[in-house]
Design an enzyme around this catalytic site. Sequence first.
Site, short mmCIF file in Angstrom:
data_model
loop_
_atom_site.label_atom_id
_atom_site.label_comp_id
_atom_site.label_asym_id
_atom_site.label_seq_id
_atom_site.Cartn_x
_atom_site.Cartn_y
_atom_site.Cartn_z
N ASP A 1 23.32 -32.59 155.39
CA ASP A 1 23.92 -33.40 156.13
C ASP A 1 24.74 -33.89 154.42
OD1 ASP A 1 24.56 -35.88 157.75
OD2 ASP A 1 23.06 -37.47 156.69
N HIS A 2 26.12 -34.48 154.66
CA HIS A 2 27.01 -34.90 154.28
C HIS A 2 27.89 -34.14 152.81
CE1 HIS A 2 28.28 -38.50 155.92
NE2 HIS A 2 27.09 -38.44 156.28
#
Length: 287
Positions: free
Chosen positions: A82-83
Amino acid sequence: MIVSLKTILGMAEATNTAVGAFNITTLEGLRAVIAAAEELNQPVIIQFANAAHKGFISLEMIGAIMMDFADKAKVPVCVHLDHGADLDEVKRALDLGFSGIMYDGSALPYAENVANTRAAVELAAQYGASVEAEIGSLGREEFASAGGTGEEEELEGCYTDPEQAAQFVRDTGVDALACSFGTVHGIYLKAPKLDIDRVARIRQATGIPVVMHGGSGISDEDFVKCIQNGVRKINFYTYAAKYAGDYVKEKLNAESGNVYFHDIATWGMESMKKTYIDTIRVFSNLK
């Protein structure tokens, strides 16, 4: 059973539902997610946000455990970054076996975001993994719905433009797109105002699954509306962690004898499993 991000989002597309994507920061949280998904017999995405959670545990340490649990799970599981902040971080996740990665270049100028995202797509393809990217602003500070004081025209400038989103997808070849339509990360300080119509327009323009970040604090009714308009992945973590903390406080206040750390861990896991079951039910349209 480990599957790619593209595969698991295809499952959601086939049933007009969304897959829950839950951030992992502890072994207990991981156990809660997998147990909830298996109990409901639903696919799930487990993900690690290195930028936000590396202070708790390293990508390499938790990533190896996530891979093991996903491989042994009785339901399809995507292990996702994520990210991802840069290509080095993306490669670290891919080397661990992650089946999906998110490269987040949303804070960069458009051309630089495109170039880096395309490189991430090419890199992920070598590992058979899928790619999510972001265009628009999803941080807390951009939105009045999270407690700021911005005017409507200022908010409009932070939302994802459907036409630019379509061009971005053509330029990069990503499999899923995180968009800005009124959600933010963290705890909402004011009721969020979602632009559901924008979700539909982005989905129609891009032709790929839309990802909702900042799912904590959204009403069930708004979740359903977003899903009906093309959202296929919903990130949800903050409120699950908050509810677990609140539950642990209650248990501690009720105890008069000794409390051991394993008690606290078990209470937290019990609370998170319940939250994830409730959340997956909404996302999967289960009665």
